[in-house]
Design a protein around this motif. Sequence first.
Motif, PDB file in Angstrom:
ATOM      1  N   GLU A 119       0.823  -1.201   0.000  1.00  0.00           N
ATOM      2  CA  GLU A 119       0.000   0.000   0.000  1.00  0.00           C
ATOM      3  C   GLU A 119       0.858   1.253   0.000  1.00  0.00           C
ATOM      4  O   GLU A 119       1.888   1.316   0.676  1.00  0.00           O
ATOM      5  CB  GLU A 119      -0.929   0.007   1.214  1.00  0.00           C
ATOM      6  CG  GLU A 119      -2.058  -1.006   1.121  1.00  0.00           C
ATOM      7  CD  GLU A 119      -3.052  -0.839   2.247  1.00  0.00           C
ATOM      8  OE1 GLU A 119      -2.924   0.154   2.995  1.00  0.00           O
ATOM      9  OE2 GLU A 119      -3.949  -1.683   2.394  1.00  0.00           O
ATOM     10  N   SER A 121       0.242   4.138   1.339  1.00  0.00           N
ATOM     11  CA  SER A 121       0.302   4.782   2.659  1.00  0.00           C
ATOM     12  C   SER A 121       1.326   4.112   3.563  1.00  0.00           C
ATOM     13  O   SER A 121       1.997   4.778   4.352  1.00  0.00           O
ATOM     14  CB  SER A 121      -1.072   4.736   3.323  1.00  0.00           C
ATOM     15  OG  SER A 121      -1.521   3.385   3.455  1.00  0.00           O
ATOM     16  N   GLN A 246      -4.200   8.557   4.247  1.00  0.00           N
ATOM     17  CA  GLN A 246      -4.069   7.554   3.199  1.00  0.00           C
ATOM     18  C   GLN A 246      -4.565   8.072   1.861  1.00  0.00           C
ATOM     19  O   GLN A 246      -3.979   7.770   0.813  1.00  0.00           O
ATOM     20  CB  GLN A 246      -4.856   6.298   3.596  1.00  0.00           C
ATOM     21  CG  GLN A 246      -4.784   5.169   2.592  1.00  0.00           C
ATOM     22  CD  GLN A 246      -5.538   3.938   3.064  1.00  0.00           C
ATOM     23  OE1 GLN A 246      -5.912   3.845   4.225  1.00  0.00           O
ATOM     24  NE2 GLN A 246      -5.767   3.001   2.164  1.00  0.00           N
TER      25      GLN A 246
END
Length: 715
Positions: A119, A121, A246
């Motif tokens: 991911e 983030s 995020q």
Amino acid sequence: MKINKHIKELNESKLHASNFDFFMASKLTDILISKLTLVFLLSIILNYKQLKNKYLMNCFFRSILFFCFLIGSVGIANSQNLSVELSKNKVVVGGETYFMHLVKEKQTLFSISKAYGVELSLIMRVNRKSDPNVKVGEVLRIPVLKSIALDDPSISEKNNDLFEYYIVKEGDTLYSISQKYGVDIKTIIQNNPGLNTNLVLGSVVRIPKSLQQKKEELHVVVPKPDKKYFYYVIKKGDTEYSISKQFFMKLRKFRKLNPSVKKKTLKIGSWVRIPRYLVPEEYFKIPEVKKDTISDLSNVMDTMMEVKPKPEYLAQNKIRIGLFLPLYLETNDTINQIRTYKDTIPVVLEREPRLIYSKSRNFIRFYQGVLAAIDSIEKEGISVDLHVFDTERSVERVQQIISRITYTDFDYFIGPVYQNTFSPVAKLAQQKGIPIISPLSSQNQELKTNPFVFQLNTSVESVCDKMSDYVCDDFDMKNIIVVHPERYKHLKEYKVVEDVERNLFESGKYWLNDQISYKKISFEEYGLYGIERILCDSCENVIILPINNQPLVENIITNLNVLSQRFAIRLVGFSKWQRFNSLDPELLYHLNFTMFSPYFVDYKSSWVNSFITNYRDKYLCEPNDFSYSGYDICTYFSKGISKFGKDFMEHINDMDRNMLLQSNYYFKRVNAFGGFENNGFHFLNYSRDFKIRHLITEPEKRNEEIDYIQKAFNY
């Protein structure tokens, strides 16, 4: 093997061909669009006089905007489709494994995260990034997702209204699983016939769903994404801040779109609205659902039934240790030889009793401690092969030793103890991936560049960190005083002053709390009477001495002892003061002396007394600090390698520290490319009732993660 090689070459050739075709197509597209744009602009200039009608003018301007958007989208498509070569270089930081990725031209953080399957983030959080921008040549840490190898999608997709199926991972217990799902252990065992308390790695456990969980799953319906919003499902650990971060949203905007968040806490399984334009395309992809069959489920359950609990096993039953010590064996033999002559014939006699060369005395005690540890380890069924090398203090001698052991396999090295002899062995250890232990030095030069080095003696800087945390833990009703020499800012010990002031002033605590008092005074300039003037009668006076100079420390402590009869004083200092022979220990009790040390021997412990008794019987002498150190090192690292094998460095802090006699091991990697430093401490307080209060400090894992990120690229 040849077939696999040809297939690999064929795939690589196809990959290069596809990359070349994509490159040529993108170039032709750029040329075509640029020419169309030029023709279109020329037509506007030539027909400008005919565009007096406002409607026609709007049409032309909209056409220009459309062409600009088309050119930009092609550029973005080219950048996003750029292939990212995955890195093979890995580093272990705090037990977590990371890829070290070097950013190349035209690569973006999104394309890198997509290539590694991590991911965006998470990559930003690990590398302390506030925005998704990267620079060419920048080194990024990409987390290696270990759980992917253990998670079988065919199992997770079998979850139904009654049960969830969980695959046992490393470190799982029945208690941890019951806490995770909120189901008691008895219920789990009832629904898994044949399941034992010793869980087998990779086995399947069936978890019955609670009634409340079923109701929540039935009531929560996640809307499908529409033109305006994407509906994000709350996961474990999510907060308002983490979700807004995020998707690069401001927290105010997130709360405005989700007003219900203000009124109640986030619940796992519920959803929040995110503007569609902020959400990457991969979030909209619907995963393919594999068909499930009753036969597949029965096969899984049959496998689970056949699993039998196995006794705990050792990853390695044999340990090979290389011990490098300056024993000076030849010198010891020489000083114990008496040469005489009988009728002009030289006669060599052995000296009785034998003498021990002074420079080798403590290292012989260290060697005896290692032997005592091996005796204890072998009783547990572990075979130890010990190779002892006499390094003296000679680099040439060490080079000769290295040439003889280059092709010998070792599990870990202990020593050498001196820096000039340690460096050549450390290079060999790094080449062969062998952990190497620096047992005595607190400033090992290889620590910041060699990931296999373990420094057991804590540095002054780390001790200062611990001291400042202790002093700043509670500021209320404290009179903090730094007593220092005239010139001291160049000293390593000065770091404790910097850390205390940072906690006081940069955080703003000093200005918000009227009960905090902080002063600094030069002892050489103001002396005893100057200190007396700034002491407090109604609160505790915490006095910090950021020095290790023996004459000056003894002089200040002697003067402070006079004031300890009238004022409540707590002296905070360093463990080195205990070894000052001319310092009366009684003064430390009067001043309520407090310190942090990586070493402490509790003579009230039955474990310590048993070791001392066995040591006396075997070697006919008393153990000293070197004996305890040799025992602790050999015991901790040998048992760790026998338990975890080659993965020992990833589990360096998972061992039982109760087996140690005087040490408290808790290792931290100093930076992304360096080794481990011991940050385990004993808290010691010489109280006024002439008792030594001892406490083994527990590491602060919350601050540890921040510390790793801060030191990630300090090399």
